[in-house]
Scaffold this motif. Structure first.
Motif, PDB file in Angstrom:
ATOM      1  N   CYS A 141     116.152  21.607  27.205  1.00 53.72           N
ATOM      2  CA  CYS A 141     115.344  21.281  26.109  1.00 53.72           C
ATOM      3  C   CYS A 141     113.991  21.487  26.094  1.00 53.72           C
ATOM      4  O   CYS A 141     113.179  21.852  25.122  1.00 53.72           O
ATOM      5  CB  CYS A 141     115.487  19.656  26.098  1.00 53.72           C
ATOM      6  SG  CYS A 141     117.417  18.994  25.469  1.00 53.72           S
ATOM      7  N   LEU A 145     111.663  22.941  23.070  1.00 52.06           N
ATOM      8  CA  LEU A 145     110.610  22.243  22.545  1.00 52.06           C
ATOM      9  C   LEU A 145     109.231  22.905  22.480  1.00 52.06           C
ATOM     10  O   LEU A 145     108.483  23.017  21.451  1.00 52.06           O
ATOM     11  CB  LEU A 145     110.321  20.795  23.162  1.00 52.06           C
ATOM     12  CG  LEU A 145     111.436  19.917  23.066  1.00 52.06           C
ATOM     13  CD1 LEU A 145     111.209  18.498  24.201  1.00 52.06           C
ATOM     14  CD2 LEU A 145     111.697  19.472  21.427  1.00 52.06           C
ATOM     15  N   LEU A 177     113.153  21.612  17.482  1.00 53.39           N
ATOM     16  CA  LEU A 177     113.067  20.184  17.666  1.00 53.39           C
ATOM     17  C   LEU A 177     114.233  19.417  17.190  1.00 53.39           C
ATOM     18  O   LEU A 177     114.567  18.495  18.094  1.00 53.39           O
ATOM     19  CB  LEU A 177     111.791  19.742  16.983  1.00 53.39           C
ATOM     20  CG  LEU A 177     110.487  19.727  17.509  1.00 53.39           C
ATOM     21  CD1 LEU A 177     110.129  21.121  17.768  1.00 53.39           C
ATOM     22  CD2 LEU A 177     109.272  18.867  16.861  1.00 53.39           C
ATOM     23  N   TYR A 178     114.889  19.381  16.161  1.00 53.76           N
ATOM     24  CA  TYR A 178     115.921  18.571  15.702  1.00 53.76           C
ATOM     25  C   TYR A 178     117.191  19.115  16.546  1.00 53.76           C
ATOM     26  O   TYR A 178     118.199  18.106  16.713  1.00 53.76           O
ATOM     27  CB  TYR A 178     116.203  18.833  14.179  1.00 53.76           C
ATOM     28  CG  TYR A 178     115.371  17.932  13.371  1.00 53.76           C
ATOM     29  CD1 TYR A 178     114.314  17.054  13.880  1.00 53.76           C
ATOM     30  CD2 TYR A 178     115.291  18.231  12.141  1.00 53.76           C
ATOM     31  CE1 TYR A 178     113.563  16.383  13.031  1.00 53.76           C
ATOM     32  CE2 TYR A 178     114.421  17.606  11.211  1.00 53.76           C
ATOM     33  CZ  TYR A 178     113.406  16.654  11.827  1.00 53.76           C
ATOM     34  OH  TYR A 178     112.506  16.074  11.087  1.00 53.76           O
ATOM     35  N   SER A 181     116.805  17.067  19.552  1.00 52.79           N
ATOM     36  CA  SER A 181     116.948  15.743  19.146  1.00 52.79           C
ATOM     37  C   SER A 181     118.644  15.415  18.936  1.00 52.79           C
ATOM     38  O   SER A 181     119.042  14.203  19.326  1.00 52.79           O
ATOM     39  CB  SER A 181     116.514  15.348  17.714  1.00 52.79           C
ATOM     40  OG  SER A 181     116.731  14.203  17.098  1.00 52.79           O
ATOM     41  N   THR A 216     110.735  14.040  19.735  1.00 47.86           N
ATOM     42  CA  THR A 216     111.212  14.700  18.562  1.00 47.86           C
ATOM     43  C   THR A 216     111.221  13.949  17.443  1.00 47.86           C
ATOM     44  O   THR A 216     110.875  14.460  16.258  1.00 47.86           O
ATOM     45  CB  THR A 216     112.919  15.415  18.901  1.00 47.86           C
ATOM     46  OG1 THR A 216     113.561  14.028  19.225  1.00 47.86           O
ATOM     47  CG2 THR A 216     112.667  16.210  20.062  1.00 47.86           C
ATOM     48  N   GLY A 220     108.545  15.606  15.031  1.00 45.43           N
ATOM     49  CA  GLY A 220     109.595  16.011  14.097  1.00 45.43           C
ATOM     50  C   GLY A 220     108.985  15.419  12.647  1.00 45.43           C
ATOM     51  O   GLY A 220     109.271  15.813  11.546  1.00 45.43           O
ATOM     52  N   THR A 244     119.355  23.979  13.952  1.00 39.40           N
ATOM     53  CA  THR A 244     119.724  23.200  14.868  1.00 39.40           C
ATOM     54  C   THR A 244     121.333  23.069  15.143  1.00 39.40           C
ATOM     55  O   THR A 244     121.692  22.977  16.289  1.00 39.40           O
ATOM     56  CB  THR A 244     119.666  21.606  13.716  1.00 39.40           C
ATOM     57  OG1 THR A 244     118.201  21.661  13.394  1.00 39.40           O
ATOM     58  CG2 THR A 244     120.191  20.650  14.647  1.00 39.40           C
TER      59      THR A 244
END
Length: 304
Positions: A141, A145, A177-178, A181, A216, A220, A244
């Protein structure tokens, strides 16, 4: 399994409706700038239409939790990306956006690629993991990011030099980013099923999932709304959704230890579908030539 499919379809409707309502609200707001996040939040909270869209997205998030409790990551993402068809329809009817023939063909191929991923799930009961080792999760992650923020910054600099908004770059950055998430949502859904409310809350706070969601969510919100104001929803949302989905399937399968199929045909469908989606994404035009939105914050085109 059936409840998971129904929850995924409901999430698609809520997400598509939410994005379209937000885009409609953003067209009536002053130009947003990711460098002024508090101003962005203040403007967004002052728009009832945007709040309605964000509520639809929040309900979609709740439906997504139910999906991850009943379906493997790859199956869930395949169903989520099918919602791009509804998004394109709503963008055309509600927002009056037009997609190019090349974009429509690309999105059709992306849908075929993700149907390949879903087909790879047939004929076997794939295990559903509930949590990921913290070290493995963070190793996946944190670099993702950083890559998303760097890519967004590059798109901002490109737009600031007077060039057209780069919908593919914006969508790819927000998609990373998503994607993080989405992995956090997967982890939260697993911890909510362990035992009583008190114990689940303690397990949740001791895990990295809520903190990844907070970061996020905050980043986001500002980045996605700024990008959505500048680019067509019918371009940026499919790109974001594809990134994503591919990220979640690839990295989530690794981080959560959900094994790839042993059968060669199913393995080829899963890996081939992901590779095809990425190839089509890379082939999309970098300039959003059909957008009618101004360049960020202030129009710099006369200064370049």
């Amino acid at each position: 399994m059936l409840w998971g499919v129904l929850a995924a379809l409901l999430a698609n409707v809520l997400y598509s409706t939410g994005f379209v309502l937000e885009k409609r609200a953003l067209t009536g707001l002053p130009a947003l700038s990711s460098g002024r996040p508090l101003r962005v939040v203040r403007l967004l909270l002052g728009s009832p239409l945007w709040i309605g869209g964000s509520c639809a997205l929040a309900l979609g998030f709740a439906a997504q939790l139910a999906v991850y409790r009943t379906l493997p990551i790859a199956a869930a993402q395949g169903l989520f990306v099918s919602g791009m068809v509804l998004l394109l329809l709503l963008s055309s009817v509600v927002l009056g956006e037009r997609t190019s023939a090349r974009e429509r063909r690309s999105i059709a191929v992306i849908l075929c690629a993700l149907l390949m991923v879903v087909a790879s799930l047939q004929g076997a009961a794939d295990p559903i993991s509930r949590s990921a080792p913290t070290g493995t999760l963070l190793a996946v992650c944190l670099p993702s990011l950083a890559a998303g923020l760097l890519l967004y910054g590059a798109a901002e600099r490109r737009a600031g030099r007077g060039r057209r908004p780069t919908g593919v770059e914006y969508g790819s950055a927000v998609g990373l980013l998503y994607g993080v998430s989405s992995l956090a949502i997967k982890g939260v859904s697993g911890l909510l099923t362990t035992h009583g409310i008190g114990g689940a809350a303690l397990d949740l706070l001791a895990s990295p999932y809520p903190y990844l969601l907070l970061f996020t969510g905050a980043a986001g919100l500002v980045l996605s709304q700024t990008a959505l104001q500048r680019c067509r929803a019918s371009l940026i949302v499919p790109v974001c959704t594809t990134v994503t989905s591919v990220f979640t399937v690839a990295c989530g399968t690794f981080a959560f230890g959900e094994p790839l199929p042993a059968d060669p045909v199913r393995l080829a469908l899963r890996l081939g579908g992901a590779a095809l989606a990425v190839a089509v994404l890379l082939a999309l035009p970098r300039d959003d030539t059909r957008t009618r939105q101004p360049s960020p914050a202030k129009d710099l085109s006369h200064e370049s």
